[in-house]
Write a protein that holds these residues in place. Structure first.
Motif, PDB file in Angstrom:
ATOM      1  N   LEU A 117       0.642  -1.150   0.069  1.00  0.00           N
ATOM      2  CA  LEU A 117      -0.002  -0.166  -0.090  1.00  0.00           C
ATOM      3  C   LEU A 117       0.986   1.238  -0.258  1.00  0.00           C
ATOM      4  N   ASP A 118       1.618   1.359  -1.032  1.00  0.00           N
ATOM      5  CA  ASP A 118       2.584   2.455  -1.301  1.00  0.00           C
ATOM      6  C   ASP A 118       2.132   3.354  -2.131  1.00  0.00           C
ATOM      7  N   TYR A 119       2.874   4.612  -2.553  1.00  0.00           N
ATOM      8  CA  TYR A 119       2.446   5.454  -3.484  1.00  0.00           C
ATOM      9  C   TYR A 119       2.286   4.958  -4.885  1.00  0.00           C
ATOM     10  N   ALA A 120       3.290   3.911  -5.266  1.00  0.00           N
ATOM     11  CA  ALA A 120       3.283   3.636  -6.817  1.00  0.00           C
ATOM     12  C   ALA A 120       2.211   2.648  -7.167  1.00  0.00           C
ATOM     13  N   HIS A 121       1.909   1.799  -6.122  1.00  0.00           N
ATOM     14  CA  HIS A 121       0.479   0.831  -6.256  1.00  0.00           C
ATOM     15  C   HIS A 121      -0.581   1.359  -6.086  1.00  0.00           C
ATOM     16  N   LEU A 122      -0.702   2.302  -5.177  1.00  0.00           N
ATOM     17  CA  LEU A 122      -2.102   3.155  -5.066  1.00  0.00           C
ATOM     18  C   LEU A 122      -2.304   4.049  -6.212  1.00  0.00           C
ATOM     19  N   ASP A 123      -1.235   4.582  -6.682  1.00  0.00           N
ATOM     20  CA  ASP A 123      -1.378   5.484  -7.797  1.00  0.00           C
ATOM     21  C   ASP A 123      -1.794   4.888  -9.276  1.00  0.00           C
ATOM     22  N   ALA A 124      -1.164   3.564  -9.459  1.00  0.00           N
ATOM     23  CA  ALA A 124      -1.665   2.524 -10.473  1.00  0.00           C
ATOM     24  C   ALA A 124      -3.152   2.421 -10.245  1.00  0.00           C
ATOM     25  N   ALA A 125      -3.501   2.013  -9.279  1.00  0.00           N
ATOM     26  CA  ALA A 125      -4.969   1.734  -8.982  1.00  0.00           C
ATOM     27  C   ALA A 125      -5.820   3.098  -9.118  1.00  0.00           C
ATOM     28  N   PHE A 126      -5.367   4.106  -8.992  1.00  0.00           N
ATOM     29  CA  PHE A 126      -5.997   5.274  -9.160  1.00  0.00           C
ATOM     30  C   PHE A 126      -6.189   5.431 -10.551  1.00  0.00           C
ATOM     31  N   ARG A 127      -5.106   5.417 -11.327  1.00  0.00           N
ATOM     32  CA  ARG A 127      -5.329   5.417 -12.762  1.00  0.00           C
ATOM     33  C   ARG A 127      -6.266   4.557 -13.512  1.00  0.00           C
ATOM     34  N   LEU A 130      -9.779   5.822 -12.798  1.00  0.00           N
ATOM     35  CA  LEU A 130     -10.091   7.071 -13.870  1.00  0.00           C
ATOM     36  C   LEU A 130     -10.388   6.499 -15.133  1.00  0.00           C
ATOM     37  N   GLU A 131      -9.992   5.406 -15.692  1.00  0.00           N
ATOM     38  CA  GLU A 131     -10.291   4.749 -16.815  1.00  0.00           C
ATOM     39  C   GLU A 131     -11.657   3.987 -16.748  1.00  0.00           C
ATOM     40  N   GLY A 132     -12.197   3.973 -15.519  1.00  0.00           N
ATOM     41  CA  GLY A 132     -13.446   3.313 -15.368  1.00  0.00           C
ATOM     42  C   GLY A 132     -13.423   1.981 -14.879  1.00  0.00           C
ATOM     43  N   ALA A 133     -12.411   1.322 -14.249  1.00  0.00           N
ATOM     44  CA  ALA A 133     -12.345   0.046 -13.808  1.00  0.00           C
ATOM     45  C   ALA A 133     -13.033   0.182 -12.328  1.00  0.00           C
ATOM     46  N   PRO A 134     -13.969  -0.901 -11.822  1.00  0.00           N
ATOM     47  CA  PRO A 134     -14.757  -0.699 -10.634  1.00  0.00           C
ATOM     48  C   PRO A 134     -13.588  -1.080  -9.561  1.00  0.00           C
ATOM     49  N   GLY A 155      -9.863  -0.374   5.126  1.00  0.00           N
ATOM     50  CA  GLY A 155     -10.730   0.770   4.934  1.00  0.00           C
ATOM     51  C   GLY A 155     -10.241   2.358   4.686  1.00  0.00           C
ATOM     52  N   PRO A 156      -9.289   2.733   5.371  1.00  0.00           N
ATOM     53  CA  PRO A 156      -8.731   4.075   5.193  1.00  0.00           C
ATOM     54  C   PRO A 156      -8.278   4.271   3.752  1.00  0.00           C
ATOM     55  N   PHE A 157      -7.652   3.224   3.050  1.00  0.00           N
ATOM     56  CA  PHE A 157      -7.174   3.361   1.831  1.00  0.00           C
ATOM     57  C   PHE A 157      -8.452   3.101   0.628  1.00  0.00           C
ATOM     58  N   VAL A 158      -9.503   2.353   1.116  1.00  0.00           N
ATOM     59  CA  VAL A 158     -10.619   2.372   0.179  1.00  0.00           C
ATOM     60  C   VAL A 158     -11.099   3.791   0.197  1.00  0.00           C
ATOM     61  N   ARG A 159     -11.400   4.536   1.373  1.00  0.00           N
ATOM     62  CA  ARG A 159     -11.955   5.994   1.297  1.00  0.00           C
ATOM     63  C   ARG A 159     -10.641   6.827   0.388  1.00  0.00           C
ATOM     64  N   ALA A 160      -9.590   6.592   0.494  1.00  0.00           N
ATOM     65  CA  ALA A 160      -8.611   7.279  -0.025  1.00  0.00           C
ATOM     66  C   ALA A 160      -8.998   7.434  -1.547  1.00  0.00           C
ATOM     67  N   ALA A 165     -10.425   9.416  -6.742  1.00  0.00           N
ATOM     68  CA  ALA A 165     -10.957   9.291  -8.106  1.00  0.00           C
ATOM     69  C   ALA A 165     -12.524   9.425  -8.233  1.00  0.00           C
ATOM     70  N   ASP A 166     -13.117   9.781  -7.253  1.00  0.00           N
ATOM     71  CA  ASP A 166     -14.452  10.196  -7.286  1.00  0.00           C
ATOM     72  C   ASP A 166     -15.265   8.959  -7.579  1.00  0.00           C
ATOM     73  N   VAL A 167     -15.101   7.853  -6.993  1.00  0.00           N
ATOM     74  CA  VAL A 167     -15.855   6.430  -7.284  1.00  0.00           C
ATOM     75  C   VAL A 167     -16.359   6.002  -6.084  1.00  0.00           C
ATOM     76  N   GLU A 168     -17.290   4.989  -5.999  1.00  0.00           N
ATOM     77  CA  GLU A 168     -17.585   4.468  -4.693  1.00  0.00           C
ATOM     78  C   GLU A 168     -17.420   3.014  -4.866  1.00  0.00           C
ATOM     79  N   ALA A 169     -16.619   2.316  -3.830  1.00  0.00           N
ATOM     80  CA  ALA A 169     -16.255   0.955  -3.983  1.00  0.00           C
ATOM     81  C   ALA A 169     -17.352   0.042  -3.766  1.00  0.00           C
ATOM     82  N   ARG A 170     -17.163  -1.016  -4.539  1.00  0.00           N
ATOM     83  CA  ARG A 170     -18.285  -2.334  -4.355  1.00  0.00           C
ATOM     84  C   ARG A 170     -17.476  -2.798  -3.166  1.00  0.00           C
ATOM     85  N   ILE A 171     -18.443  -2.996  -1.817  1.00  0.00           N
ATOM     86  CA  ILE A 171     -17.581  -3.674  -0.788  1.00  0.00           C
ATOM     87  C   ILE A 171     -18.283  -5.089  -0.894  1.00  0.00           C
TER      88      ILE A 171
END
Length: 251
Positions: A117-127, A130-134, A155-160, A165-171
């Motif tokens: 859960l570092d910047y590189a992995h979270l940033d890749a997930a973020f991008r 943004l492309e529409g992945a759930p 949980g805190p990383f889900v919220r971040a 990305a202005d999305v809502e996670a599917r829990i």
């Protein structure tokens, strides 16, 4: 009429790889009764098979079919929707997702990935988001208890990522209503015929009550003084052992 008992694992049955006092005997008593048992966990550091093996090793009477994990629910969702995951999960959890399609990911799976859960992995997930992945997550647990102290959960990383990305996670684990309904459907019982037992007032107790189950908060695991005030309609017992004594001796 009570027909099934749903047991959270960490904090109710076990802590730091050891059975909590009286828990093995309590589960044995429940297993010998007419009540159906199911074992639930949001852990995202162990596969479903590893969870079952650990419980068996500790002496609990459990079968693989009785164990429901959040990662297992995510695996079933990916298969059902033919999604290719970007796995931001703990390395020990990777076997849970073996055999899924490979290639360009079109879904983000987020769990308690610890050092990943570092910047590189979270940033890749973020991008990808943004492309529409759930965004598929094991749960929204804020913290877990290990080695006598509390630690950050997923949980805190889900919220971040939701915020960025202005999305809502599917829990797909607790506190998702879908998770509880899947367990109830498999057990063949209605919500008002089941009791959820947990140490997390939000993800175990309040979430179960929200879908119509009765619930019991135990004062072990991640329980903190005052948690019971947030769920005044729930039972509160010192331990699973105390709850089982109350349930079975009254029947």
């Amino acid at each position: 009429m009570l027909k099934a008992v749903l047991l959270d694992i960490s904090g109710v049955l076990t802590e730091d790889g050891k059975a909590l006092p009286g828990a093995v005997e309590a589960v044995s008593r429940l297993a010998a009764s007419e009540l159906s048992l199911r074992f639930l966990t949001n852990t995202s550091r162990k596969t479903s098979a590893a969870v079952c093996e650990e419980l068996e090793r500790l002496g609990f009477a459990v079968t693989p079919a009785q164990v429901f994990t959040a990662p297992g629910a995510i695996r079933r969702h990916l298969e059902r929707h033919r999604l290719t995951p970007y796995l931001l999960v703990h390395e020990r959890l990777e076997p849970e997702f073996a055999g899924l399609p490979e290639g360009e990911p079109d879904a983000v799976v987020l769990g308690d990935a610890e050092q990943r859960l570092d910047y590189a992995h979270l940033d890749a997930a973020f991008r990808l988001l943004l492309e529409g992945a759930p965004l598929l997550a094991v749960g929204t647990n804020r913290y877990f208890r290990a080695k006598g102290s509390l630690h950050l959960d997923a949980g805190p990383f889900v919220r971040a990522l939701e915020y960025a990305a202005d999305v809502e996670a599917r829990i797909l684990g607790k506190p998702s209503a879908d998770f509880f309904h899947a367990v109830l459907d498999e057990a063949g019982v209605k919500p008002d015929e089941a009791l959820m037992v947990g140490d997390d007032v939000e993800c175990d107790v309040l979430a179960a009550q929200a879908v119509g189950l009765s619930a019991c908060l135990v004062r072990s695991g991640k329980y903190r003084p005052g948690d019971e005030e947030r769920a005044p309609e729930a039972r509160c017992e010192a331990s699973l052992e105390a709850l089982v004594e109350s349930l079975l001796d009254a029947s």
